[in-house]
Design an enzyme around this catalytic site. Structure first.
Site, short mmCIF file in Angstrom:
data_model
loop_
_atom_site.label_atom_id
_atom_site.label_comp_id
_atom_site.label_asym_id
_atom_site.label_seq_id
_atom_site.Cartn_x
_atom_site.Cartn_y
_atom_site.Cartn_z
CD GLU A 307 -2.94 -1.10 2.31
OE1 GLU A 307 -2.66 -0.60 3.40
OE2 GLU A 307 -4.08 -1.55 2.03
CG ASP A 381 -7.47 -5.51 5.19
OD1 ASP A 381 -7.00 -5.75 6.31
OD2 ASP A 381 -7.52 -4.37 4.69
CD GLU A 409 -9.77 -1.23 8.40
OE1 GLU A 409 -8.82 -1.80 8.97
OE2 GLU A 409 -9.67 -0.73 7.26
C1 BDP Z 1 -6.09 -2.19 6.21
C2 BDP Z 1 -6.40 -0.82 6.67
C3 BDP Z 1 -5.27 0.14 6.46
C4 BDP Z 1 -3.98 -0.45 7.01
C5 BDP Z 1 -3.74 -1.79 6.38
C6 BDP Z 1 -2.55 -2.53 6.97
O1 BDP Z 1 -7.54 -0.35 5.98
O2 BDP Z 1 -5.60 1.34 7.07
O3 BDP Z 1 -2.90 0.38 6.77
O4 BDP Z 1 -4.83 -2.63 6.60
O5 BDP Z 1 -2.78 -3.50 7.67
O6 BDP Z 1 -6.99 -3.02 6.87
O7 BDP Z 1 -1.40 -2.17 6.75
#
Ligand code: BDP
Length: 719
Positions: A307, A381, A409
């Site tokens: 990401e 996720d 989340e």
């Molecule tokens: C996702 C989240 C994000 C996190 C990412 C992570 O939406 O904000 O940065 O995981 O785990 O669930 O790095």
């Protein structure tokens, strides 16, 4: 007039006594009701003797000073003479060696650095109650367990108990930014006041440490995995040192997130290439400096090439080369490097599900001994339900740690009551069939099946500055359950719920039974009204709040359509050999059973199969009908949970009762919103009538789609 004043005073005192804002968590130590236990406990508290000294024993004294007056109505008495007037002996095995039998000593030794034994010891004609550890931290854990047994009124001095953690690192990951915003945080701001540190010590830091120690959490990473390199500057090391010093007597080690590009950002270098000698020197120097401030610094936690975070791939190096660079800098100090496996391609993957295995499996055996790969419980996720991540069982020669998400989340954020322990239990108990036929995820993570020595269970924290710490009072149960399950992945969600409810709400049978029922039903309810039958990733865009099965645009693997693939023929993601074959990343036993849509557990059906709307399920109903029934059942469970809670009005203090009552009313509305909007949306493809048994979804799909939530908390910074 006098009488009126007296009455007013009385009223205000009564209310201030009964008011409970949840700050004290499960360490509220309500007065013991059982008269015999009360006498017994006050006698024990009246003569406490420590063998030796340690900062951890000071912490124990403070805890007993908080607990005893509340439990039994009088302060604990600490004695300086070992025999005279003492009732309770606390200390290390070595220091009690003269009074312990050989067998007891051997048994104790086997409990390791953090284990404890508690029970009675007869010595020179008198019986003492003893809590013994190999190190002071074991004694602290034993004392917390003893206090818990008193709080839950299960204490019996005749029962011996010994326990030790099954997992070495039991860790909270805070996703806290240096400006105190919290990524995916729903309980206010970060409790770390970086601006006022190192000078100002917020008393919360100590209460935080107490709470963690009481459930065995022994490591915390203070900063967001989407890291800011500034945390590694000298100024911030001085701040982190204050926290590390505070946490040390509670057995808690501090970790920090390391941004891979830090050599460029704070080191003045042109590269962060892990094989570059200057980069190697930078990390060595930085790490040495860190240990000069925090001699028992835990290590670094790294999110790399995920990401938008920088990583070794920029330099055509792999994850092992990146991780080993930092691991080598930490190794001379005994530090641990935690490298996350949450990666997916910058370009689009055919199936994001497969990405981590494709990148990490070939690197098995290439990581240093002090590296742990931290793997999320599932491959997508933190969805309300995911099958276990196929990396578990696929890397025999690498340390693998578990990452759960305690912050909700994708499970209702701050407005919903969802007890997460049943989900973690489900993951831990999943059979991997690798490396041995009987292996489970728990066995891989705690080393019994994998043989790994360096073990880790991490949880993304749900803690913030809200007075009750977790935003939703009932979300405290998730912090609690996380610690307990990290200590022992074999514990059941039911027994943990029982402990937590007793410590938080007391022993009365009716509230106890009802609150437990509420907790234990809440997760399945949420799965049903959000993403039943293996549906996943159909939540709102970006803030992830509420339903969004229609979300499209931007990166396809951030949209909902990519995951549910609904069309006029059917719904679901074909991950079998005829589709993306992500299923092929699991053991053959699983591939065989789950490839067949009539064999696969129904809860994973649409995770692995794209099926026609009229596909017949074992229930005899069509897939479309079953989807409708699940959504509707979820709403009905949410209402049942609400009704159960509301029936407890006379049993619970007004402050906590009303807090939860209000939030449950929102939860019911949100459950209806999920059901209505998802069913109306899927109906546009299925074009079939809703099953007769369910409440017809109400509302207008276009209106649902148009809802915006610009103030939803916890949104991640853009990259
Ligand atoms: C996702 C989240 C994000 C996190 C990412 C992570 O939406 O904000 O940065 O995981 O785990 O669930 O790095």
């Amino acid at each position: 007039m006098k009488t009126l004043l007296f009455v007013l005073l009385w009223i205000s005192m009564t209310f201030s006594v009964s008011a409970n804002d949840g700050y004290k968590l499960w360490l509220d130590y309500q007065p013991i009701e059982d008269a015999n236990l009360k006498i017994q406990a006050s006698q024990l508290f009246s003569g406490i003797y420590f063998f030796g000294e340690s900062p951890t024993y000071d912490v124990i004294r403070k805890e007993l000073q908080i607990a005893a007056p509340k439990l039994v109505g009088s302060a604990p008495q600490f004695k300086t003479e070992r025999l005279a007037e003492t009732q309770v002996w606390l200390g290390k095995r070595e220091e009690l060696s003269q009074v312990l039998g050989l067998q007891q000593q051997t048994e104790l030794r086997q409990l390791g650095e953090e284990g404890y034994w508690r029970g009675t010891i007869d010595f020179q004609g008198k019986t003492y109650y003893a809590i013994i550890g190999n190190r002071p931290i074991g004694v602290l854990y034993g004392v917390f367990d003893w206090l818990k047994s008193i709080q839950t009124e299960t204490f019996d001095p005749k029962l011996e108990k010994s326990d030790s953690p099954k997992v070495k690192l039991r860790m909270l990951n805070h996703w806290d930014n240096l400006d105190r915003t919290v990524e995916r945080g729903y309980a206010g701001f970060s409790i770390w006041d970086w601006h006022k540190l190192p000078g100002y010590i917020d008393p919360r830091y100590i209460d935080y440490a107490r709470a963690n120690a009481s459930i065995g959490i022994n490591a915390v990473s203070l900063t967001n995995v989407n890291a800011n390199a500034r945390i590694l500057t000298t100024d911030f090391m001085k701040k982190a040192k204050v926290l590390a010093d505070l946490f040390r007597p509670y057995g808690i080690k501090v970790f920090l997130t390391a941004r891979f590009s830090a050599p460029i950002e704070i080191g003045g270098l042109k590269t962060a290439d892990p094989l570059d000698p200057e980069v190697i020197a930078f990390w060595k120097k930085k790490t040495d400096e860190m240990y000069s401030f925090i001699p028992d610094f835990g290590g670094y936690l790294v999110k790399a090439n995920s990401e938008g975070q920088p990583g070794p791939h920029e330099y055509q190096r792999n994850h092992a080369e990146g991780a080993n660079l930092l691991a080598d800098a930490l190794a001379p100090h005994g530090g641990v490097l935690i490298w996350r496996a949450f990666v997916y391609s910058h370009e689009l993957d055919e199936d994001r599900h497969k990405h981590a295995n494709l990148e990490f499996e070939p690197l098995d055996g290439k990581f240093r001994e002090n590296v742990i790969i931290q793997v999320k419980n599932g491959a997508i996720d933190f969805m309300p339900r995911e099958p276990f991540h196929p990396l578990f069982g696929a890397m025999d020669s690498t340390n693998l740690g578990m990452e759960f998400q305690i912050t909700q989340e994708y499970l209702g954020q701050a407005t919903q009551l969802v007890y997460l322990a049943p989900m973690w239990e489900e993951v831990f108990r999943s059979k991997t069939y690798r490396p041995t036929p009987a292996a489970t995820v728990a066995g891989i993570v705690d080393g019994t099946d994998s043989g790994q020595k360096l073990t880790l269970v991490a949880g993304v924290s749900n803690i913030g500055t809200d007075r009750n710490w977790t935003g939703h009072l009932m979300a405290q149960s998730n912090w609690y359950a996380f610690g307990r399950m990290a200590w022992n992945p074999e514990l059941s969600s039911e027994e943990i719920a029982d402990e937590w409810v007793k410590m938080t709400f007391g022993q009365k049978p009716e509230p106890l039974a009802k609150i437990k029922e509420i907790l234990l039903e809440s997760r399945e309810a949420a799965v049903n009204y959000m993403m039943p039958l293996g549906l996943h990733h159909i939540m709102g865009w970006d803030h992830h709040y509420g339903p969004g099965p229609w979300v499209t645009g931007g990166r396809p693997d951030w949209t909902s359509l990519y995951y549910h693939q609904a069309d006029s023929l059917g719904i679901g993601f074909d991950r079998t050999a005829s589709g993306s074959d992500a299923l092929g990343q699991y053991a053959p036993e699983i591939v065989e059973a789950w490839s067949d849509p009539t064999q696969i557990p129904e809860k994973y059906l649409l995770w692995f199969h794209h099926l026609p709307w009229d596909f017949k399920l074992p229930s005899g109903r069509t897939l479309w009908d079953e989807i409708g029934l699940h959504y509707d059942a979820g709403v009905k469970s949410a209402r049942q949970i609400q009704a159960n809670w509301n029936s407890l009005e006379s049993e619970i203090d007004p402050e906590r009762f009303d807090h939860v009552r209000q939030l449950l009313a929102i939860q019911v509305q949100e459950a209806e919103w999920w059901r209505n909007s998802c069913l109306l949306y899927f109906e546009t493809f299925a074009k079939r009538p809703f099953p007769a048994e369910i409440e017809k979804p109400t509302g207008d799909l276009e209106e649902y789609k148009s809802r915006k939530f610009p103030t939803a908390p916890g949104i991640r910074p853009k990259w």
